[in-house]
Design an enzyme around this catalytic site. Structure first.
Site, short mmCIF file in Angstrom:
data_model
loop_
_atom_site.label_atom_id
_atom_site.label_comp_id
_atom_site.label_asym_id
_atom_site.label_seq_id
_atom_site.Cartn_x
_atom_site.Cartn_y
_atom_site.Cartn_z
N ASP A 173 -8.35 -4.83 -2.54
CA ASP A 173 -7.97 -5.38 -1.31
C ASP A 173 -8.37 -3.90 0.38
OD1 ASP A 173 -6.15 -6.77 0.77
OD2 ASP A 173 -5.06 -4.97 0.66
N ASN A 202 -5.57 -6.63 9.10
CA ASN A 202 -6.79 -7.99 7.97
C ASN A 202 -5.87 -8.72 6.88
OD1 ASN A 202 -8.28 -6.87 10.38
ND2 ASN A 202 -9.00 -5.09 9.04
N HIS A 238 0.21 3.66 8.59
CA HIS A 238 -0.15 4.11 8.89
C HIS A 238 0.11 5.79 9.90
CE1 HIS A 238 -4.14 1.77 7.28
NE2 HIS A 238 -3.35 1.16 7.94
N ASN A 240 -6.80 0.92 -2.66
CA ASN A 240 -7.13 1.54 -2.26
C ASN A 240 -6.75 2.56 -1.46
OD1 ASN A 240 -5.36 -0.20 -0.34
ND2 ASN A 240 -6.43 -0.09 1.33
N HIS A 265 1.02 -1.06 -0.21
CA HIS A 265 0.24 -0.04 -0.15
C HIS A 265 0.91 1.23 0.30
CE1 HIS A 265 -3.70 -2.33 0.85
NE2 HIS A 265 -2.93 -3.28 1.82
N ASP A 325 2.65 -6.90 2.11
CA ASP A 325 1.20 -6.00 2.47
C ASP A 325 1.86 -4.73 3.17
OD1 ASP A 325 -1.14 -5.55 3.07
OD2 ASP A 325 -1.65 -6.98 4.81
#
Ligand code: DOR
Length: 425
Positions: free
Chosen positions: A153, A278, A309, A95, A63, A305
């Site tokens: 995703d 998750n 954040h 996303n 991400h 993954d």
């Protein structure tokens, strides 16, 4: 473009069955020669005695948060993390904000990453428009714009009819679907359904939520002939289901995240929301099943993954966003499994480079041979370091490994013949 001569590294290329001390000469972006006593007057020399030299890693699941959430990561900081972790190809998840559901957004990512110039970033397009789960994206237009796979995703695609159609359409285009398998009617909580959820009373995300969607997607892949790639596998029953359908010949590939291989739900008691992800960290029996599946080939590859954040999003466990950064820590995590004897170095390289290249059908990475593009990583399997201020290249810090001693460090990453990362410590 300058020449690079790598001297006396331990070259491991699983595809060619090569594990030997060799010199490698890189010129004009390509591997010019592999030999025993190479000499080149004008080349920059890397003395690689004691280092492992292998095909650069390929990341199927990161991400990078660009566009829209650049306070967590952007294409530049994400690329820096990638090359510091030994990756020269990264598939970024859609996303973002806006999501990657239009050719314009896909092209924005590709062009910006090219401008940054550190590694290749390949976007995954959304499975459904706006990631809303109601209407399939225009796969053809997204593929033309450079998307290499399709996924919502972060959320599963719950509608089975749409999933069936998506598998058929992507197969016609020579592409594939990646799915985040967690039935959201069951997985509405925060952590695994187990010891820590009973201790804390927190709502959970049971393994059955994952198993159900894994089973559905395997059935649909088997029936349609489409290719499903199961993302971040974490449950032991899901492993058995995948093994069963692979044996039946369905086109299924799957990935595991190093965190699910090394940690269980009890890590939450130590690292609190930093261990929230998750699908969630599960039980020891799940972890063991994942390790077995790595060994027997049921699990095809390792993907980080990488999910950055900001600190304010990682507060209270029940409100914290799920995810951990992982691009810089994947190598030391996987090396710890090598040291414990679960997998060989060769297998680790297969999982982090050859297999993801194969899944993406890329021929210019995942191997080292004369004439091919020079995408290489050189690492010291024993060098100790810490992910902390100064070494962390992400804009975020959300990992249980923050400030812990890690063993194994990338020293050089070479992307298409250019040295894009060099360890300076
Ligand atoms: O933990 C996760 N974080 N899992 C996902 O599937 C999405 C990701 C994110 O985007 O933060």
């Amino acid at each position: 473009m300058s020449k690079i001569l790598i001297r006396k590294g331990r070259l491991i290329d699983p595809l060619q069955g090569l594990d030997a001390e060799k010199d490698i000469l890189i010129e004009k972006g390509k591997i010019k020669a592999i030999g025993d006593e190479l000499f080149e007057l004008e080349a920059q020399i890397i003395e690689a005695k004691g280092l492992i030299v292998c095909p650069a890693f390929v990341e199927l699941h990161a991400h990078l948060r660009d566009p829209g959430q650049e306070y967590k990561e952007d294409l530049e900081s994400g690329s820096r993390c990638a090359v510091a972790g030994g990756y020269t190809t990264v598939v970024c998840m859609p996303n973002t904000s806006p999501p990657i559901d239009s050719p314009e957004t896909a092209k924005y990512i590709i062009h910006k990453a090219e401008k940054v110039g550190l590694c290749r970033v390949l976007p995954a397009g959304t499975l459904t428009k706006g990631r809303k789960g109601h209407e399939l994206s225009d796969f053809y237009a997204l593929k033309q714009a450079g998307c290499v796979a399709f996924t919502d995703d972060g959320s599963p695609l719950m509608d089975s009819k749409l999933m069936e159609k998506a598998l058929e359409l992507t197969a016609q285009l020579g592409s594939f679907v990646m799915n985040h398998c967690e039935d959201d009617r069951l997985a509405y909580g925060h952590i695994n359904d187990g010891y820590v959820s009973s201790l804390t009373g927190l709502a959970s995300r049971p393994a059955s939520a994952e198993d159900l969607l894994v089973a559905r997607d395997c059935v649909l892949a088997y029936r349609t002939g489409g290719h499903i790639h199961i993302q971040h596998l974490s449950s032991s029953l899901s492993v058995d289901i995948i093994r069963f359908f692979k044996e039946k010949g369905a086109r299924i590939t799957c990935e595991v995240n190093p965190y699910h291989l090394l940690f269980t739900e009890e890590e939450l008691l130590r690292s609190y929301s930093r261990a929230k992800v998750n699908p969630p960290l599960r039980k020891e029996e799940d972890r063991k099943a994942l390790l077995e599946a790595l060994k027997d080939g049921t699990i095809d590859c390792v993907a980080t993954d990488h999910a950055p954040h900001a600190p304010h999003e990682k507060g209270l466990l029940e409100r914290a966003m799920p995810g951990m950064i992982g691009l810089q820590t994947a190598l030391p995590m996987m090396l710890s499994l090598v040291r414990e004897g679960f997998i060989s170095l060769k297998k680790m390289i297969e999982l982090m480079s050859c297999a993801p290249s194969r899944i993406l059908r890329l021929e210019d990475c995942g191997n080292i041979k004369e004439g091919s593009k020079a995408n290489l990583v050189l690492f010291d399997p024993d060098k100790e370091w810490m992910l902390e201020e100064g070494t962390n290249l992400s804009k975020s810090k959300n990992t249980p490994l923050w400030g812990k001693v890690l063993k194994g460090k990338v020293l050089y990453t070479i992307f298409e013949g250019r040295m894009v990362y060099r360890d300076v410590q």
